[in-house]
Design a protein around this motif. Structure first.
Motif, PDB file in Angstrom:
ATOM      1  N   GLU A  59       4.101  16.283 -23.169  1.00  0.00           N
ATOM      2  CA  GLU A  59       3.317  15.336 -24.042  1.00  0.00           C
ATOM      3  C   GLU A  59       2.213  14.730 -23.195  1.00  0.00           C
ATOM      4  OE1 GLU A  59       2.071  13.325 -27.220  1.00  0.00           O
ATOM      5  OE2 GLU A  59       3.608  15.003 -27.301  1.00  0.00           O
ATOM      6  N   PRO A  60       1.007  14.707 -23.687  1.00  0.00           N
ATOM      7  CA  PRO A  60      -0.013  14.162 -22.806  1.00  0.00           C
ATOM      8  C   PRO A  60       0.293  12.888 -22.067  1.00  0.00           C
ATOM      9  CG  PRO A  60      -1.079  15.171 -24.568  1.00  0.00           C
ATOM     10  CD  PRO A  60       0.323  15.143 -24.959  1.00  0.00           C
ATOM     11  N   ALA A  61       0.733  11.901 -22.643  1.00  0.00           N
ATOM     12  CA  ALA A  61       1.194  10.596 -22.289  1.00  0.00           C
ATOM     13  C   ALA A  61       2.420  10.518 -21.660  1.00  0.00           C
ATOM     14  CB  ALA A  61       0.962   9.589 -23.283  1.00  0.00           C
ATOM     15  N   ASP A 172      -8.112   9.792  -8.389  1.00  0.00           N
ATOM     16  CA  ASP A 172      -7.904   8.347  -8.524  1.00  0.00           C
ATOM     17  C   ASP A 172      -6.515   8.489  -9.412  1.00  0.00           C
ATOM     18  OD1 ASP A 172      -7.548   6.040 -10.448  1.00  0.00           O
ATOM     19  OD2 ASP A 172      -9.436   5.646  -9.557  1.00  0.00           O
ATOM     20  N   PRO A 173      -5.321   7.810  -9.188  1.00  0.00           N
ATOM     21  CA  PRO A 173      -3.926   7.768  -9.834  1.00  0.00           C
ATOM     22  C   PRO A 173      -4.128   7.603 -11.181  1.00  0.00           C
ATOM     23  CG  PRO A 173      -3.877   6.068  -8.186  1.00  0.00           C
ATOM     24  CD  PRO A 173      -5.448   6.774  -8.197  1.00  0.00           C
ATOM     25  N   VAL A 199      -4.570   9.316 -19.422  1.00  0.00           N
ATOM     26  CA  VAL A 199      -4.890   8.309 -18.506  1.00  0.00           C
ATOM     27  C   VAL A 199      -4.150   6.949 -18.463  1.00  0.00           C
ATOM     28  CG1 VAL A 199      -6.947   6.344 -18.865  1.00  0.00           C
ATOM     29  CG2 VAL A 199      -7.518   8.541 -19.712  1.00  0.00           C
ATOM     30  N   LEU A 200      -4.041   6.611 -17.257  1.00  0.00           N
ATOM     31  CA  LEU A 200      -3.097   5.547 -16.811  1.00  0.00           C
ATOM     32  C   LEU A 200      -3.667   4.159 -16.497  1.00  0.00           C
ATOM     33  CD1 LEU A 200      -0.489   7.345 -14.684  1.00  0.00           C
ATOM     34  CD2 LEU A 200      -0.526   6.958 -17.309  1.00  0.00           C
ATOM     35  N   PRO A 201      -3.064   2.950 -16.782  1.00  0.00           N
ATOM     36  CA  PRO A 201      -3.879   1.751 -16.639  1.00  0.00           C
ATOM     37  C   PRO A 201      -4.262   1.744 -15.126  1.00  0.00           C
ATOM     38  CG  PRO A 201      -2.422   1.404 -18.084  1.00  0.00           C
ATOM     39  CD  PRO A 201      -2.251   2.511 -17.746  1.00  0.00           C
ATOM     40  N   PRO A 202      -5.391   1.170 -14.413  1.00  0.00           N
ATOM     41  CA  PRO A 202      -6.302   0.206 -15.157  1.00  0.00           C
ATOM     42  C   PRO A 202      -7.639   1.158 -15.753  1.00  0.00           C
ATOM     43  CG  PRO A 202      -6.654   0.302 -12.836  1.00  0.00           C
ATOM     44  CD  PRO A 202      -5.385   1.147 -12.944  1.00  0.00           C
ATOM     45  N   ASP A 203      -7.583   2.438 -15.719  1.00  0.00           N
ATOM     46  CA  ASP A 203      -8.692   3.269 -16.161  1.00  0.00           C
ATOM     47  C   ASP A 203     -10.080   2.638 -15.683  1.00  0.00           C
ATOM     48  OD1 ASP A 203     -10.150   5.165 -17.547  1.00  0.00           O
ATOM     49  OD2 ASP A 203     -10.106   4.122 -19.655  1.00  0.00           O
ATOM     50  N   PRO A 204      -9.888   2.662 -14.288  1.00  0.00           N
ATOM     51  CA  PRO A 204     -11.452   2.335 -13.852  1.00  0.00           C
ATOM     52  C   PRO A 204     -12.723   2.897 -14.150  1.00  0.00           C
ATOM     53  CG  PRO A 204     -10.347   3.473 -12.105  1.00  0.00           C
ATOM     54  CD  PRO A 204      -9.483   3.403 -13.347  1.00  0.00           C
ATOM     55  N   HIS A 205     -12.838   4.026 -14.945  1.00  0.00           N
ATOM     56  CA  HIS A 205     -13.902   4.442 -15.377  1.00  0.00           C
ATOM     57  C   HIS A 205     -14.124   4.405 -16.838  1.00  0.00           C
ATOM     58  CE1 HIS A 205     -15.459   6.775 -11.763  1.00  0.00           C
ATOM     59  NE2 HIS A 205     -14.007   7.124 -11.703  1.00  0.00           N
ATOM     60  N   ARG A 206     -13.153   3.652 -17.454  1.00  0.00           N
ATOM     61  CA  ARG A 206     -13.122   3.387 -18.786  1.00  0.00           C
ATOM     62  C   ARG A 206     -13.390   4.874 -19.713  1.00  0.00           C
ATOM     63  NH1 ARG A 206     -16.082  -0.307 -16.201  1.00  0.00           N
ATOM     64  NH2 ARG A 206     -17.897   0.618 -17.061  1.00  0.00           N
ATOM     65  N   HIS A 211      -7.849   3.493 -25.941  1.00  0.00           N
ATOM     66  CA  HIS A 211      -6.505   3.031 -25.535  1.00  0.00           C
ATOM     67  C   HIS A 211      -5.369   3.353 -25.821  1.00  0.00           C
ATOM     68  CE1 HIS A 211      -8.882  -0.137 -23.489  1.00  0.00           C
ATOM     69  NE2 HIS A 211      -9.359  -0.548 -24.745  1.00  0.00           N
ATOM     70  N   ASP A 212      -5.564   4.972 -26.061  1.00  0.00           N
ATOM     71  CA  ASP A 212      -4.247   5.909 -26.612  1.00  0.00           C
ATOM     72  C   ASP A 212      -3.806   6.828 -25.537  1.00  0.00           C
ATOM     73  OD1 ASP A 212      -6.321   7.650 -26.284  1.00  0.00           O
ATOM     74  OD2 ASP A 212      -6.080   8.480 -28.361  1.00  0.00           O
ATOM     75  N   GLY A 213      -4.289   6.410 -24.281  1.00  0.00           N
ATOM     76  CA  GLY A 213      -3.645   7.237 -23.259  1.00  0.00           C
ATOM     77  C   GLY A 213      -4.336   8.768 -22.871  1.00  0.00           C
TER      78      GLY A 213
END
Length: 218
Positions: A59-61, A172-173, A199-206, A211-213
């Motif tokens: 699962e992606p997230a 980037d982690p 994508v995990l927080p803090p998602d520096p590149h936005r 915000h669904d991961g």
């Protein structure tokens, strides 16, 4: 068989109730008579003794929510060669190898990335397979594969990887399934080749605007 793919997910397939028994020469309706398409994180793969490529997806997230997909050798496996879907099996397998390389027959190769995978539902007997879902569900055979991001991994993708290993490689982690450097500069989706990655927080590149991961979904 209904070969019109039903959109699903690894989580949904893992949640299906397993059948009470597994017949040896017939398929179980409706799951084993249905083709499913999932978008998934790719984990690891291996060429097996029966010449199938065993690909573990997640699962992606949630990289711990895994299941197995199998890519038969439609040039040498008698069952696959005789199938009306043999060419689709060949094309899917060729797309996997083109994107992530030829898997080893002696060990699992970790890979980074995501893909759209289409295959026929199949409940296998639980016998300690790597990446097996708790209900034994697989996509077997795979008849469609489209890489969305990533490539052969140079670092382990399992939880045993040393903390900070990806960061030390310039990745980037916040983006564990692909290698994207941290800012600066600030990157947009148009600046990178990857699509639909974790994508995990803090998602520096936005990259994950909703915000669904999952980043860069379109």
């Amino acid at each position: 068989m209904n070969f019109t793919p039903v959109q699903s997910s690894v989580t949904e397939l893992r949640s299906l109730a397993p059948p009470p028994s597994l017949p040896q020469s017939s398929r179980i309706a409706p799951t084993e008579l249905t083709a499913f398409t999932v978008t998934a994180q790719l984990v690891e793969m291996k060429a097996e003794e029966d010449h199938d490529i065993h690909l573990v997806i997640a699962e992606p997230a949630d990289s711990t929510a895994t299941m197995i997909t199998e890519f038969p050798d439609a040039d040498n496996c008698s069952g696959a060669v005789a199938s009306a879907r043999a060419q689709e099996m060949r094309t899917a397998r060729e797309a996997l190898v083109a994107a992530f390389g030829q898997p080893s027959s002696s060990h699992f190769t970790s890979i980074n990335g995501s893909a759209s995978v289409t295959g026929v539902g199949f409940f296998d007997v639980l016998h300690g397979q790597t990446g097996v879902a708790p209900n034994g569900i697989e996509l077997h055979p795979v008849i469609g594969f489209t890489a969305l991001s990533g490539g052969a991994a140079s670092l382990p993708t399992t939880q045993s990887a040393a903390p900070g290993a990806r960061a030390s490689a310039g990745c980037d982690p916040a983006y564990p399934t692909v290698c994207i450097p941290p800012p600066p500069p600030d990157l947009d989706c148009k600046d990178i080749p990857f699509r639909r990655f974790t994508v995990l927080p803090p998602d520096p590149h936005r990259f994950d605007g909703d915000h669904d991961g999952i980043g860069c979904e379109t």
